[in-house]
Design an enzyme around this catalytic site. Structure first.
Site, PDB file in Angstrom:
ATOM      1  N   CYS A  81       0.600  -1.624   0.327  1.00  0.00           N
ATOM      2  CA  CYS A  81      -0.219  -0.188   0.266  1.00  0.00           C
ATOM      3  C   CYS A  81       1.146   1.521  -0.245  1.00  0.00           C
ATOM      4  CB  CYS A  81      -1.046   0.201   1.399  1.00  0.00           C
ATOM      5  SG  CYS A  81      -2.449  -1.508   1.192  1.00  0.00           S
ATOM      6  N   CYS A 162      -4.254  -0.237  -2.612  1.00  0.00           N
ATOM      7  CA  CYS A 162      -4.494   0.467  -1.301  1.00  0.00           C
ATOM      8  C   CYS A 162      -3.618   1.475  -1.239  1.00  0.00           C
ATOM      9  CB  CYS A 162      -3.726  -0.503  -0.825  1.00  0.00           C
ATOM     10  SG  CYS A 162      -2.857  -1.363  -0.666  1.00  0.00           S
TER      11      CYS A 162
END
Ligand code: N1C
Length: 256
Positions: A81, A162
């Protein structure tokens, strides 16, 4: 006799290419795992088998992206992420940048992307062989073996997106958000606001000329993403990115 000789000969001629594709893929897969210990749960032999079943024995113009579902599910890959980098029409500068700095990861920095990058492969109907030459090109037919792989791998990469996500687009072309690109047709459509915080476009420009963030195609991009996602865009001169490439210790985030 002539026919069976022809068959035997063509078999001999093409089997070394099958063998070498298998070796290339397994060697690259093992090298990747060596350098990325977080991928060590992967089995390169299993990955090869899942890859091969996607296209062997099939018309190389008729391999849908779903043919690679098993391969994608076989690979164990953690999303990273806030560091995922997407791109369109900026392949060279993006990879020069990601090679020299540790800031971002592209699909080519994941196991499947790394292994397949730069390779060509296909099968043939009623044959159990693998070919690396004479395969259809990127635009020869829609569902070609290689293009469907990149479509499927890109879909998986975008599904995993993400946190804060970055996309590097080309500000020297008429349509930086090109409607026929994989970025537009596959990736943007799969971005999920529930997992992501923002999308930041880095528009790579030639010394203050070319397109700006006001470009109509970028307005289209903004319309396509979920309004819950923060969107920002920054035009960055190519020379500035080149400077970051030549000074790899520059802090992540200091480049634009
Ligand atoms: O069609 P594109 O770019 O918008 O695709 C780029 C987009 C990236 O964000 C990647 O995640 O799709 C993914 N991707 C690759 O990772 C990739 N590696 C190599 C798409 N295509 C990829 N290639 C090759 O680049 C592919 O074989 C084809 O020739 C180009 C597509 O690039 P593009 O049109 O600049």
């Amino acid at each position: 006799l002539a026919i069976s000789l022809g068959v035997a000969l063509s078999h001999r001629l093409s089997s070394p290419s099958s063998e070498s594709l298998k070796k290339t893929i397994i060697d690259k897969c093992e090298a990747f795992i060596q350098n990325n210990k977080s991928s060590s749960a992967n089995d390169c032999q299993k990955i090869w088998s899942a890859f091969e079943q996607a296209f062997v024995g099939k018309d190389p113009c008729n391999v849908p992206m779903e043919a690679y579902d098993l391969l994608i599910h076989t690979v164990i890959q953690d999303p990273v992420c806030n560091r995922m980098l997407f791109w369109s029409k900026t392949k060279k500068i993006v990879h020069d940048f990601t090679e020299k700095t540790d800031c971002f990861l592209t699909l080519e920095d994941t196991l499947v992307g790394f292994v397949m990058n730069g390779l060509t492969w296909c099968g043939k109907e009623e044959s159990n062989e693998t070919f690396t030459t004479g395969c259809p090109g990127w635009t020869d037919c829609v569902n070609n073996t290689v293009r469907s792989f990149w479509n499927r791998a890109s879909a998986a990469f975008a599904d995993a997106a993400c946190g804060d996500v970055t996309a590097m687009l080309n500000g020297s072309i008429a349509t930086p958000f090109s409607p026929t690109s994989i970025f537009a047709t596959i990736e943007v459509k799969r971005f999920k606001a529930a997992k992501m915080k923002s999308l930041s476009v880095v528009l790579v420009t030639k010394e203050n000329e070319g397109t700006t963030c006001d470009d109509p195609s970028l307005k289209d991009l903004q319309k396509e993403i979920d309004p819950k996602l923060k969107y920002n865009c920054k035009a960055v001169p190519e020379s500035k990115i080149q400077d970051c490439i030549s000074q790899p210790d520059t802090a992540c985030g200091a480049c634009w």
